[in-house]
Scaffold this active site. Sequence first.
Site: not given
Ligand code: MTE
Ligand code: LUZ
Ligand code: MOS
Length: 752
Positions: A226, A304, A705
């Site tokens: 991220e 958070r 998540e």
């Molecule tokens: N699933 C897979 N296979 N690989 C990933 O890296 N990241 C997770 C989740 N699922 C992830 C995953 C995280 S930390 C987040 S925030 C969400 O996917 C992001 O995707 P979305 O916002 O489209 O759900």
């Molecule tokens: N990233 C962020 C995040 O910048 N703000 C958020 O609230 C958050 N929450 C979940 C995962 N990534």
């Molecule tokens: Mo997920 S920790 O918001 O990339």
Amino acid sequence: MINNDTINHVRGISIFADDYREPSGTLHAAVFYSSIAAGEIQRVDYGEAIKSEGVVRILTYKDIPGENQIGSIIKDEPLFAERYVHYIGQPIALIVAKSRHLAIKARKKIEIRYIPSEVITDPREAFKKGSLIAPPRVFACGDTIKGFEESDVVIEGRVDSGGQEHLYIETQGALAIPLEGDNLRVISSTQGPTAVQRAIANVLGIGMHKIEVEAVRLGGGFGGKEDQATVWGVLSALAAYTLKTAVKVILPRGDDVKITGKRHPYSSDYKIGLSKDGIIKSYEVTFYQNSGAAADLSTAVLDRTLFHSTNSYFIPNVKATGIACKTNLVPNTAFRGFGGPQGMFVIESAIYKAAEKLKIPPHVIQEKNLISDGKSFPYGQIMINSTAEKCFSGLKQIVDLEAIKSETEKFNQQEGYKRRGFAIMPICFGISFTNTMLNQAASLVNIYTDGTVAVSTAAVEMGQGVYMKIRQVVARIFSIDISKVKTESTSTKTVANTSPTAASVGFDMNGKATEIASLEIKKRLTTFICDLFEVKEESVDFKDENILIGKEIKMTWKELISKAYVNRVSLCAQAHYATPGISFDPGINKGNPFAYYSFGSAMIEAEVDCLKGTYSVESVNIIHDFGESLNPLIDMGQAEGALMQGIGWMTMEEILFNAKGILLTNALSTYKVPDINYTPRKINIKFLENSPNIKGVMNSKAIGEPPLMYGIAVYFAILNAIKSFRNCVPEIITSPLTPERVLKYLYPSEMI
Ligand code: MTE
Ligand code: LUZ
Ligand code: MOS
């Protein structure tokens, strides 16, 4: 509907950053980084390294044309260390060579001398010394002192939780390609292309419009990309810009594990007050976050933690304090759950201890305090559409608690060393970036003259299936086959000013933007059909690639598109989506930061071998509110994957640093993650029925998540198994609960 990425991944034909076709003459770079956790650089000698075979250039802070700065929220992180180093792994130089192997070989020839200074690895020690990332933050409501006075029992305690390595299959990396003039294209394994673009522009001192950042797809991010993908994008760009040649930086696994940030470890103190029948009256908690040596996303992660410090419960009097403590460890970063799990683990520990004292089961306290509609969280958001109670009671319908209790007791009365325990975990996770500004996305939908469609959005595909779901949205709106819809790789060139794909809202927001853009084109097409056939809008229908007027098929989708083009109807639309109705005032820590919440309840059963300290997860039962899932197969995969990551965090995944700040668990031989043998014998995840989410895309709910936090149940399931063998509860609740720690709890120190 199966995600065809899955098939391509298994066949090994999906393209990741390192697979992107390199221009001829591409150079490869390795990062030279600090080998001590704190100190002053006295002298660096690059002489031998420069002469090493295949080395083209060694870049340091002196070669930066713009600003030596990549900090995103707080500007406290130089790209290259200048005089001082603050953690092991901090970049000092970049060695550019003909191959990665040669760059790494040359790296060993760099001679460096430091004047070491004192190393802090513990957040409480950092706090005592005043070493903070930012001033402490407090979320509060009611009057906790009065709340404790009104309580029948008040207990205090400490909870520690460990870090977690992301272990994405694809390590961090980027490829920078010089274009005409001083323009650059950067292929980056990032969740946040705009963050990479912005940092490159800043370091090179040129406009963002000259830099195009593209994420083809990621072999996993889990939050680790991220913010922390930025540095590799910037390093490759700096080298490519300087040398006018394509340059690739791909971290070897060993480097990735050592020099990239992880989940934040926390050490926390709590005080909880309850009535004798288990109603929580008052809760105070202080979180000492181990932020590492620079801010990165730590303050947002800590926020958070504060937002989720009361998990799924309504508590009238709360004071939650968060302190981001600066230590000499690699800056920690986002990891699935983003501080939420750390906050929830503390309240669950407090409930567990309170239950002991009150002699009632923890699940009774959990159920009695579940938040219902009309009740508010300490930060002021009032709950609407809570399914917390529905999920909890749904769980009790699929698992017969009384039967499990008596079976477990019976099992535990047997001779031998095996003992069983179970625990329940309700979850409530706020959906939206807590920083309101970030809740925006965009989509560009292009229909080509043959009726096929390409969609560009801000969403990065990292295995979570967001591209597939976006294709489904378009296919559903136009009623065309999914094979006619393609998602483009995510680029700052097609969609600008993107928020990272994170906070579980990647699909929510980009799916909505895609819906808006698609509906815009559909409206134009409908108007065109109405004019053509002289009919009213209501009688026009798009169905299975046909255009119907009333019940009669008038033409095919393909014919419609072709005719529309001839008649100069625009077949492209761009749309922006900003999550409505959210706001938060960080000055007073009050507001409505979340569009909605995600809910569910899990029960986990574990079995402990009380001779060896090993354990297995016997069963997992979950009722989760998926809304109206657009793709149940993908969503189930997300729930299972997150669950296992949560179980791993709570049990076997242990990150250890020594007092010098050296990472001891720096390879897969010392850092253990769940594998197929550790997978629970039975996983039963049920969808909560009839739960459309009007705030989501086509009534769906974010899923990325939240299910990670179900893993917290395994900790207390194991504690319960231990308790039936040796009637005690550890003084300080400490995770991960590795087999070594289980043995310590089973056999107090004097016995081993
Ligand atoms: N699933 C897979 N296979 N690989 C990933 O890296 N990241 C997770 C989740 N699922 C992830 C995953 C995280 S930390 C987040 S925030 C969400 O996917 C992001 O995707 P979305 O916002 O489209 O759900
Ligand atoms: N990233 C962020 C995040 O910048 N703000 C958020 O609230 C958050 N929450 C979940 C995962 N990534
Ligand atoms: Mo997920 S920790 O918001 O990339």
